[in-house]
Scaffold this motif. Structure first.
Motif, PDB file in Angstrom:
ATOM      1  N   ALA A  72       1.003  -1.244  -0.005  1.00 14.68           N
ATOM      2  CA  ALA A  72      -0.241  -0.044   0.001  1.00 14.68           C
ATOM      3  C   ALA A  72       1.101   0.772  -0.177  1.00 14.68           C
ATOM      4  O   ALA A  72       2.408   1.176   0.194  1.00 14.68           O
ATOM      5  N   ALA A  73       0.543   2.460  -0.460  1.00 14.60           N
ATOM      6  CA  ALA A  73       1.225   3.147  -0.319  1.00 14.60           C
ATOM      7  C   ALA A  73       0.898   3.791   1.502  1.00 14.60           C
ATOM      8  O   ALA A  73       0.416   3.477   2.103  1.00 14.60           O
ATOM      9  N   GLY A  74       2.396   4.372   1.755  1.00 14.80           N
ATOM     10  CA  GLY A  74       3.274   4.387   2.312  1.00 14.80           C
ATOM     11  C   GLY A  74       4.220   3.359   2.840  1.00 14.80           C
ATOM     12  O   GLY A  74       4.437   3.998   4.292  1.00 14.80           O
ATOM     13  N   SER A  75       3.929   2.737   2.298  1.00 17.53           N
ATOM     14  CA  SER A  75       5.094   1.280   2.418  1.00 17.53           C
ATOM     15  C   SER A  75       6.554   2.783   2.468  1.00 17.53           C
ATOM     16  O   SER A  75       6.420   2.913   1.677  1.00 17.53           O
ATOM     17  N   VAL A  76       7.256   2.107   2.506  1.00 20.68           N
ATOM     18  CA  VAL A  76       8.917   2.917   3.091  1.00 20.68           C
ATOM     19  C   VAL A  76       9.592   1.238   3.172  1.00 20.68           C
ATOM     20  O   VAL A  76      10.131   0.549   3.944  1.00 20.68           O
ATOM     21  N   ALA A  77      10.348   1.634   2.768  1.00 17.34           N
ATOM     22  CA  ALA A  77      12.115   0.789   2.033  1.00 17.34           C
ATOM     23  C   ALA A  77      13.622   1.640   2.858  1.00 17.34           C
ATOM     24  O   ALA A  77      13.809   2.519   2.306  1.00 17.34           O
ATOM     25  N   PHE A  78      14.123   0.942   3.427  1.00 21.98           N
ATOM     26  CA  PHE A  78      15.675   1.379   4.184  1.00 21.98           C
ATOM     27  C   PHE A  78      16.268   0.723   2.732  1.00 21.98           C
ATOM     28  O   PHE A  78      16.313  -0.625   2.145  1.00 21.98           O
ATOM     29  N   VAL A  79      16.919   1.245   1.886  1.00 22.29           N
ATOM     30  CA  VAL A  79      18.028   0.950   0.790  1.00 22.29           C
ATOM     31  C   VAL A  79      19.762   0.914   2.158  1.00 22.29           C
ATOM     32  O   VAL A  79      20.070   2.016   2.146  1.00 22.29           O
ATOM     33  N   ILE A  80      19.585  -0.002   1.756  1.00 21.92           N
ATOM     34  CA  ILE A  80      21.042  -0.003   2.872  1.00 21.92           C
ATOM     35  C   ILE A  80      22.021   0.260   2.343  1.00 21.92           C
ATOM     36  O   ILE A  80      23.586   0.726   2.981  1.00 21.92           O
ATOM     37  N   GLY A  81      22.028  -0.041   0.524  1.00 23.43           N
ATOM     38  CA  GLY A  81      23.994   0.596   0.067  1.00 23.43           C
ATOM     39  C   GLY A  81      23.866   1.411   0.024  1.00 23.43           C
ATOM     40  O   GLY A  81      25.054   1.758  -0.126  1.00 23.43           O
ATOM     41  N   SER A  82      22.936   2.460  -0.387  1.00 22.03           N
ATOM     42  CA  SER A  82      23.180   3.573  -0.368  1.00 22.03           C
ATOM     43  C   SER A  82      22.811   4.284   0.887  1.00 22.03           C
ATOM     44  O   SER A  82      22.778   5.775   0.351  1.00 22.03           O
ATOM     45  N   SER A  83      22.328   4.053   1.932  1.00 21.05           N
ATOM     46  CA  SER A  83      22.134   4.954   2.928  1.00 21.05           C
ATOM     47  C   SER A  83      20.777   5.795   1.747  1.00 21.05           C
ATOM     48  O   SER A  83      20.560   6.852   2.856  1.00 21.05           O
ATOM     49  N   GLU A  84      19.995   4.837   1.547  1.00 24.20           N
ATOM     50  CA  GLU A  84      18.905   6.226   1.110  1.00 24.20           C
ATOM     51  C   GLU A  84      17.093   5.773   1.868  1.00 24.20           C
ATOM     52  O   GLU A  84      17.088   4.607   2.150  1.00 24.20           O
ATOM     53  N   ILE A  85      16.063   6.258   1.744  1.00 23.73           N
ATOM     54  CA  ILE A  85      15.107   6.025   2.262  1.00 23.73           C
ATOM     55  C   ILE A  85      13.759   5.968   0.975  1.00 23.73           C
ATOM     56  O   ILE A  85      13.907   7.400   0.490  1.00 23.73           O
ATOM     57  N   TYR A  86      13.019   5.142   0.397  1.00 23.27           N
ATOM     58  CA  TYR A  86      11.961   5.700  -0.616  1.00 23.27           C
ATOM     59  C   TYR A  86      10.349   5.186  -0.043  1.00 23.27           C
ATOM     60  O   TYR A  86      10.522   4.131   1.273  1.00 23.27           O
ATOM     61  N   VAL A  87       9.606   5.938  -0.209  1.00 24.91           N
ATOM     62  CA  VAL A  87       8.447   5.452   0.392  1.00 24.91           C
ATOM     63  C   VAL A  87       7.339   5.420  -1.182  1.00 24.91           C
ATOM     64  O   VAL A  87       7.291   5.727  -2.042  1.00 24.91           O
ATOM     65  N   LEU A  88       6.399   4.440  -0.548  1.00 21.83           N
ATOM     66  CA  LEU A  88       5.588   4.436  -1.636  1.00 21.83           C
ATOM     67  C   LEU A  88       4.264   5.168  -2.321  1.00 21.83           C
ATOM     68  O   LEU A  88       3.911   5.455  -0.896  1.00 21.83           O
ATOM     69  N   GLY A  89       4.091   6.115  -2.870  1.00 15.84           N
ATOM     70  CA  GLY A  89       3.480   6.494  -3.518  1.00 15.84           C
ATOM     71  C   GLY A  89       1.802   5.750  -3.699  1.00 15.84           C
ATOM     72  O   GLY A  89       1.981   4.674  -4.423  1.00 15.84           O
ATOM     73  N   PHE A  90       1.088   7.159  -4.025  1.00 16.72           N
ATOM     74  CA  PHE A  90      -0.139   6.637  -4.519  1.00 16.72           C
ATOM     75  C   PHE A  90      -0.250   5.664  -5.931  1.00 16.72           C
ATOM     76  O   PHE A  90      -0.962   5.105  -6.689  1.00 16.72           O
ATOM     77  N   ASP A  91       0.851   6.367  -7.031  1.00 20.10           N
ATOM     78  CA  ASP A  91       0.639   5.644  -8.411  1.00 20.10           C
ATOM     79  C   ASP A  91       1.688   4.485  -7.886  1.00 20.10           C
ATOM     80  O   ASP A  91       2.068   4.382  -9.097  1.00 20.10           O
ATOM     81  N   ASN A  92       1.786   4.068  -6.746  1.00 18.88           N
ATOM     82  CA  ASN A  92       2.415   2.564  -7.091  1.00 18.88           C
ATOM     83  C   ASN A  92       3.688   2.837  -7.238  1.00 18.88           C
ATOM     84  O   ASN A  92       4.426   1.695  -7.762  1.00 18.88           O
ATOM     85  N   SER A  93       4.650   3.902  -6.991  1.00 19.28           N
ATOM     86  CA  SER A  93       6.458   3.938  -7.112  1.00 19.28           C
ATOM     87  C   SER A  93       6.845   4.346  -6.385  1.00 19.28           C
ATOM     88  O   SER A  93       6.259   5.048  -4.908  1.00 19.28           O
ATOM     89  N   TRP A  94       7.847   4.193  -6.392  1.00 17.96           N
ATOM     90  CA  TRP A  94       9.159   4.262  -5.163  1.00 17.96           C
ATOM     91  C   TRP A  94       9.519   5.388  -5.482  1.00 17.96           C
ATOM     92  O   TRP A  94       9.795   5.759  -6.605  1.00 17.96           O
ATOM     93  N   THR A  95       9.495   6.500  -4.741  1.00 21.26           N
ATOM     94  CA  THR A  95      10.367   7.482  -4.450  1.00 21.26           C
ATOM     95  C   THR A  95      10.967   7.683  -3.524  1.00 21.26           C
ATOM     96  O   THR A  95      10.484   7.844  -2.021  1.00 21.26           O
ATOM     97  N   ALA A  96      12.594   8.580  -4.325  1.00 21.21           N
ATOM     98  CA  ALA A  96      13.062   8.728  -3.139  1.00 21.21           C
ATOM     99  C   ALA A  96      13.075  10.395  -1.348  1.00 21.21           C
ATOM    100  O   ALA A  96      12.426  11.126  -2.127  1.00 21.21           O
ATOM    101  N   TRP A  97      12.929   9.837  -0.414  1.00 22.31           N
ATOM    102  CA  TRP A  97      12.550  10.262   0.997  1.00 22.31           C
ATOM    103  C   TRP A  97      13.570  11.804   0.619  1.00 22.31           C
ATOM    104  O   TRP A  97      14.620  11.540   1.288  1.00 22.31           O
ATOM    105  N   GLU A  98      13.314  12.808   0.248  1.00 27.90           N
ATOM    106  CA  GLU A  98      13.856  14.063   0.455  1.00 27.90           C
ATOM    107  C   GLU A  98      13.749  15.030   2.047  1.00 27.90           C
ATOM    108  O   GLU A  98      12.620  15.447   1.922  1.00 27.90           O
ATOM    109  N   VAL A  99      14.575  14.756   3.030  1.00 28.93           N
ATOM    110  CA  VAL A  99      14.288  15.160   4.012  1.00 28.93           C
ATOM    111  C   VAL A  99      14.732  17.578   3.729  1.00 28.93           C
ATOM    112  O   VAL A  99      15.875  17.617   2.863  1.00 28.93           O
TER     113      VAL A  99
END
Length: 71
Positions: free
Chosen positions: A44-71
């Motif tokens: 579901a939208a709002g799912s979160v993925a921690f990318v270990i290799g690059s120390s990034e966080i991605y969030v699944l949007g309502f369009d079902n695509s992963w987007t990098a979390w911008e702080v």
């Protein structure tokens, strides 16, 4: 499969598919699963993925695509 589901919350059940909002750990951005590629689950939208290799966080949007979390 270079990812694991750390936790998940059931959002909806439809037939044999369970829609979940999940927290995942993945090796690299290329390992981010498609929203519907995990057997028996749909992410579901709002799912979160921690990318270990690059120390990034991605969030699944309502369009079902992963987007990098911008702080």
């Amino acid at each position: 499969m270079n990812y694991m589901i750390d936790s998940e919350e059931i959002v909806k059940v439809s037939g044999s598919t369970v829609t979940v909002r999940a927290v995942l750990w993945v090796s690299s951005v290329s390992d981010l699963p498609e929203y519907d590629s995990i057997s028996g689950r749909s992410l579901a939208a709002g799912s979160v993925a921690f990318v270990i290799g690059s120390s990034e966080i991605y969030v699944l949007g309502f369009d079902n695509s992963w987007t990098a979390w911008e702080v």
